[in-house]
Design an enzyme around this catalytic site. Structure first.
Site, PDB file in Angstrom:
ATOM      1  N   ASP A  60      20.761 -42.337  67.611  1.00 54.30           N
ATOM      2  CA  ASP A  60      19.448 -42.976  67.596  1.00 54.30           C
ATOM      3  C   ASP A  60      19.294 -43.716  66.273  1.00 54.30           C
ATOM      4  O   ASP A  60      19.949 -43.386  65.274  1.00 54.30           O
ATOM      5  CB  ASP A  60      18.325 -41.933  67.745  1.00 54.30           C
ATOM      6  CG  ASP A  60      16.965 -42.578  67.877  1.00 54.30           C
ATOM      7  OD1 ASP A  60      16.816 -43.498  68.707  1.00 54.30           O
ATOM      8  OD2 ASP A  60      16.038 -42.191  67.143  1.00 54.30           O
ATOM      9  N   GLU A  71      16.122 -45.844  63.749  1.00 55.96           N
ATOM     10  CA  GLU A  71      14.738 -46.269  63.511  1.00 55.96           C
ATOM     11  C   GLU A  71      14.808 -47.594  62.767  1.00 55.96           C
ATOM     12  O   GLU A  71      15.739 -47.829  61.970  1.00 55.96           O
ATOM     13  CB  GLU A  71      13.964 -45.231  62.693  1.00 55.96           C
ATOM     14  CG  GLU A  71      13.838 -43.869  63.361  1.00 55.96           C
ATOM     15  CD  GLU A  71      13.044 -43.887  64.640  1.00 55.96           C
ATOM     16  OE1 GLU A  71      12.228 -44.816  64.833  1.00 55.96           O
ATOM     17  OE2 GLU A  71      13.239 -42.972  65.479  1.00 55.96           O
ATOM     18  N   GLU A  93       3.115 -51.054  62.948  1.00 52.15           N
ATOM     19  CA  GLU A  93       3.346 -50.279  64.170  1.00 52.15           C
ATOM     20  C   GLU A  93       4.600 -49.421  64.055  1.00 52.15           C
ATOM     21  O   GLU A  93       4.618 -48.265  64.493  1.00 52.15           O
ATOM     22  CB  GLU A  93       3.478 -51.226  65.370  1.00 52.15           C
ATOM     23  CG  GLU A  93       2.232 -52.045  65.686  1.00 52.15           C
ATOM     24  CD  GLU A  93       2.090 -53.279  64.817  1.00 52.15           C
ATOM     25  OE1 GLU A  93       1.073 -53.972  64.966  1.00 52.15           O
ATOM     26  OE2 GLU A  93       3.012 -53.548  63.993  1.00 52.15           O
ATOM     27  N   HIS A 139       7.688 -44.011  62.672  1.00 48.98           N
ATOM     28  CA  HIS A 139       8.679 -43.198  61.949  1.00 48.98           C
ATOM     29  C   HIS A 139       8.216 -42.704  60.582  1.00 48.98           C
ATOM     30  O   HIS A 139       8.809 -41.769  60.029  1.00 48.98           O
ATOM     31  CB  HIS A 139      10.004 -43.953  61.804  1.00 48.98           C
ATOM     32  CG  HIS A 139       9.910 -45.303  61.156  1.00 48.98           C
ATOM     33  ND1 HIS A 139       9.480 -45.489  59.860  1.00 48.98           N
ATOM     34  CD2 HIS A 139      10.228 -46.548  61.626  1.00 48.98           C
ATOM     35  CE1 HIS A 139       9.535 -46.775  59.551  1.00 48.98           C
ATOM     36  NE2 HIS A 139       9.975 -47.446  60.621  1.00 48.98           N
ATOM     37  N   HIS A 196       8.691 -39.963  65.063  1.00 48.88           N
ATOM     38  CA  HIS A 196      10.054 -40.235  65.505  1.00 48.88           C
ATOM     39  C   HIS A 196      10.994 -40.128  64.305  1.00 48.88           C
ATOM     40  O   HIS A 196      10.722 -40.680  63.242  1.00 48.88           O
ATOM     41  CB  HIS A 196      10.151 -41.648  66.085  1.00 48.88           C
ATOM     42  CG  HIS A 196       9.516 -41.787  67.430  1.00 48.88           C
ATOM     43  ND1 HIS A 196      10.172 -42.311  68.512  1.00 48.88           N
ATOM     44  CD2 HIS A 196       8.280 -41.459  67.856  1.00 48.88           C
ATOM     45  CE1 HIS A 196       9.372 -42.305  69.556  1.00 48.88           C
ATOM     46  NE2 HIS A 196       8.202 -41.798  69.186  1.00 48.88           N
ATOM     47  N   ASP A 253      15.539 -36.954  67.172  1.00 56.48           N
ATOM     48  CA  ASP A 253      15.613 -37.571  68.484  1.00 56.48           C
ATOM     49  C   ASP A 253      17.029 -37.479  69.067  1.00 56.48           C
ATOM     50  O   ASP A 253      17.192 -37.324  70.282  1.00 56.48           O
ATOM     51  CB  ASP A 253      15.173 -39.033  68.415  1.00 56.48           C
ATOM     52  CG  ASP A 253      13.663 -39.168  68.254  1.00 56.48           C
ATOM     53  OD1 ASP A 253      12.977 -38.133  68.199  1.00 56.48           O
ATOM     54  OD2 ASP A 253      13.177 -40.312  68.157  1.00 56.48           O
TER      55      ASP A 253
END
Length: 235
Positions: free
Chosen positions: A7, A9, A52, A57, A152, A157
């Site tokens: 994953d 970010e 946003e 995160h 997140h 994740d």
């Protein structure tokens, strides 16, 4: 079979707008068993995250400024994924960013370095058509606790997705391959057999283990301010 569940970010939604990766993580699985080996990197993107994205995160520009830039750790990441099947939820998003970062570093596309890339979101949509298939929705569907996921994070994740992936594909464990001993040794036959759980050895749980488990659940309930799914289901 070696698999890496990954994953990332990012600072925003599209690398074509100058957005960068701020965190990369992956957990290793060999023959459907988590090995404990993992990759976790924070990256300095040399820019602010969109509001946003920051809300998702929580990685501020100030926090990330102490970490290396992508080009400085690219080889470490590529060595970790080398030759493995990569499993990513909504893979097109992450791979687009990875390709952009690798291009800036003068390297080949991400798919060049791994054996294959599997999109767990597409797999989930085929398995559960017409249903929500976000990571949170899949955790809920398969009874995987994500109560600690307030923000997140790439490593968290990845760990959750590994549990989800094993749950979604657990039918693969129901079949085992066996060689027919009566076949010619130079041309063995392969038979698929349904797994018989009765052959497993029963392990008795000690009172000490039960107390440790109860203490662990109590700690989780205290930290998350609500009972765990294990407790809610009456186990």
């Amino acid at each position: 079979m070696r698999q890496i569940i990954m994953d990332t970010e990012t600072t925003g939604l599209d690398p074509r707008d100058g957005h960068r990766i701020v965190e990369i993580a992956g957990v290793e699985m060999v023959n459907r068993k988590l090995t404990g080996n993992h990759l976790h990197l924070y990256l300095n993107p040399d820019r602010d995250s969109d509001p946003e994205a920051l809300q998702i995160h929580g990685l501020t520009t100030e926090f990330l400024s102490q970490y290396p830039r992508f080009a400085q750790v690219a080889n470490e990441m590529l060595e970790f994924v080398q030759g493995a099947e990569i499993i990513i939820h909504n893979a097109s998003f992450d791979v687009r960013f990875l390709d952009s970062e690798l291009e800036k570093a003068g390297l080949e596309k991400f798919s060049t370095y791994c054996d294959s890339i599997t999109d767990s979101l597409l797999y989930a949509r085929e398995l559960h058509p017409g249903k929500r298939n976000s990571l949170d929705a899949l955790c809920e569907r398969y009874g995987i606790s994500n109560a600690h996921r307030t923000l997140h994070g790439a490593l968290l994740d990845s760990e959750l997705l590994a549990d989800v992936w094993l749950a979604m594909t657990r039918g693969q464990d129901a079949l085992i391959m066996d060689f027919d001993e009566q076949d010619d040794h130079d041309n063995p036959g392969i038979a698929l057999q349904r797994f018989d759980p009765s052959v497993l050895k029963a392990v008795q749980i000690s009172e000490q283990d039960l107390q440790a488990h109860a203490h662990y659940l109590a700690q989780l309930e205290k930290e998350n301010k609500k009972p765990t799914l294990w407790q809610e289901w009456g186990h």
